[in-house]
Enzyme design. Structure first.
Site, short mmCIF file in Angstrom:
data_model
loop_
_atom_site.label_atom_id
_atom_site.label_comp_id
_atom_site.label_asym_id
_atom_site.label_seq_id
_atom_site.Cartn_x
_atom_site.Cartn_y
_atom_site.Cartn_z
CG HIS A 42 -0.23 -0.29 2.51
ND1 HIS A 42 0.67 0.59 3.07
CD2 HIS A 42 -0.27 -1.36 3.36
CE1 HIS A 42 1.13 0.10 4.19
NE2 HIS A 42 0.59 -1.08 4.40
CD GLU A 43 0.63 5.50 -2.40
OE1 GLU A 43 1.62 6.19 -2.10
OE2 GLU A 43 0.49 5.00 -3.53
CG HIS A 45 4.23 -1.75 2.06
ND1 HIS A 45 2.92 -2.17 2.00
CD2 HIS A 45 4.78 -2.41 3.10
CE1 HIS A 45 2.69 -3.07 2.94
NE2 HIS A 45 3.80 -3.23 3.64
CD GLN A 69 7.04 -11.17 10.69
OE1 GLN A 69 8.17 -11.18 10.23
NE2 GLN A 69 6.26 -10.10 10.61
CB SER A 193 -2.19 -1.81 8.44
OG SER A 193 -2.07 -3.19 8.72
NE ARG A 195 -2.00 -8.97 10.84
CZ ARG A 195 -0.66 -9.04 11.03
NH1 ARG A 195 0.03 -7.92 11.14
NH2 ARG A 195 -0.04 -10.19 11.11
P1 AMP Z 1 4.90 -5.10 6.51
O1 AMP Z 1 4.68 -5.49 5.09
O2 AMP Z 1 3.65 -4.79 7.27
O3 AMP Z 1 5.82 -6.06 7.24
O4 AMP Z 1 5.68 -3.73 6.48
C1 AMP Z 1 6.87 -3.58 5.75
C2 AMP Z 1 7.47 -2.24 6.07
O5 AMP Z 1 6.53 -1.21 5.73
C3 AMP Z 1 7.79 -2.05 7.57
O6 AMP Z 1 9.00 -1.34 7.70
C4 AMP Z 1 6.61 -1.23 8.05
O7 AMP Z 1 6.90 -0.45 9.18
C5 AMP Z 1 6.34 -0.36 6.83
N1 AMP Z 1 4.97 0.16 6.86
C6 AMP Z 1 3.83 -0.55 6.93
N2 AMP Z 1 2.75 0.28 6.98
C7 AMP Z 1 3.24 1.54 6.94
C8 AMP Z 1 2.64 2.83 6.99
N3 AMP Z 1 1.33 3.00 7.07
N4 AMP Z 1 3.45 3.91 6.94
C9 AMP Z 1 4.80 3.76 6.87
N5 AMP Z 1 5.42 2.57 6.83
C10 AMP Z 1 4.66 1.47 6.87
#
Ligand code: AMP
Length: 288
Positions: A42-43, A45, A69, A193, A195
């Site tokens: 998403h935005e 990432h 995890q 997120s 999720r």
């Molecule tokens: P994930 O795919 O949820 O494991 O996240 C991968 C990376 O993207 C991690 O470093 C997260 O902290 C970051 N991330 C996820 N959601 C956001 C967000 N809304 N704003 C900034 N970074 C994000």
């Protein structure tokens, strides 16, 4: 390249050819940035990816839903996966090296070594998800060793994760610079997120309460409130008015050490919370 053009990304699924490619990159003297993700991009990432593009010539994005995890009763099987859409979204941003390993490539049957941080990872999310940071550090450590990035970019959305990774890098001399990017939010404040895809319209409406309560906490601090108890009481009260929301924790900690603070130090305190919105576990935080 403009963001409307699209380019086919270079996708690796095995470690050896990725390393061969990166050896060449390093020989050419090009700086490497790593952005680890679990996909369903998403935005939030994409903001990390844009930051990586600003600081390095070679950007490696990894997409891997890391089994170690997740706890046994968590959402590993149902975690959103959409490789095609992810590759398309990245293709619009620029040219990347993308690593999408299978679980067996990262964790062969005889895998038995893990990284465990003993302090910062034990509070906040570490209480309700005791396996989480061990899994995160193990996979991030492995990715650092595979990619050897100069820089790695993480989101402030997962503030404890960023702090724990920073600590691992220092403690174990990984020699990679850690950059963080502020949390990217939906227009109504909800932290983006993967999720969030689980939320129904009614749940999505209730989920807004999380960021709203954090913004209220920040406002209180800006108005001069320094008592952790008072701010937490207000946030708990606000969230208790939403019947789908059940708080897992709401804590104010030192932004670096993640130790609990009785008094808020503006600029150095982090308000972090986790909550269930029905069956969906969400986290959010704000720098006070
Ligand atoms: P994930 O795919 O949820 O494991 O996240 C991968 C990376 O993207 C991690 O470093 C997260 O902290 C970051 N991330 C996820 N959601 C956001 C967000 N809304 N704003 C900034 N970074 C994000």
């Amino acid at each position: 390249m403009s963001e409307t053009e699209s380019t086919a990304p270079q996708v690796f699924r095995d470690i050896a050819p990725l390393q061969q490619h990166l050896q060449e990159v390093r020989r050419e003297g090009r700086k490497i940035a790593l952005v680890p993700t679990m996909g369903a991009l998403h935005e939030g990432h994409l903001a990390l990816v844009r930051k990586a593009l600003e600081v390095a010539e070679e950007v490696v994005v990894t997409i891997f839903v890391n089994p170690t995890q997740f706890g046994p009763s968590e959402d590993l099987a149902s975690y959103p996966r959409n490789e095609e859409a992810d590759l398309q979204a990245l293709g619009k941003l620029g040219k990347f090296t993308i690593f999408i390993p299978a679980a067996e490539e990262m964790y062969p049957a005889d895998f038995s070594t893990f990284i465990d941080e003993a302090k910062l990872s034990k509070g906040l999310c570490g209480v309700s998800r005791p396996q989480f940071f061990r899994g995160v550090l193990t996979i991030v450590g492995k990715l650092f060793n595979i990619v050897h990035p100069d820089v790695a970019v993480f989101g402030q959305k997962d503030a404890q994760q960023a702090a724990v990774i920073q600590k691992m890098v220092r403690d174990l001399h990984f020699g990679v610079e850690i950059l963080t990017h502020p949390t990217v939010r939906e227009e109504d404040g909800l932290a983006m997120s993967s999720r969030n895809q689980y939320l129904s319209n009614a749940q999505r409406e209730e989920a807004r309460a999380l960021s709203k309560s954090l913004f209220k906490a920040k406002q209180m601090v800006e108005e001069g409130v320094c008592s952790t108890d008072r701010v937490i009481a207000e946030v708990t009260h606000l969230l208790s008015q939403h019947r789908r929301v059940r708080l897992i924790y709401a804590q104010i900690v030192d932004s670096e050490t993640l130790e609990a603070r009785r008094e808020i130090v503006p600029g150095k305190s982090l308000f972090a919370l986790a909550a269930w919105v029905d069956q969906v576990r969400l986290i959010d935080n704000i720098q006070l």
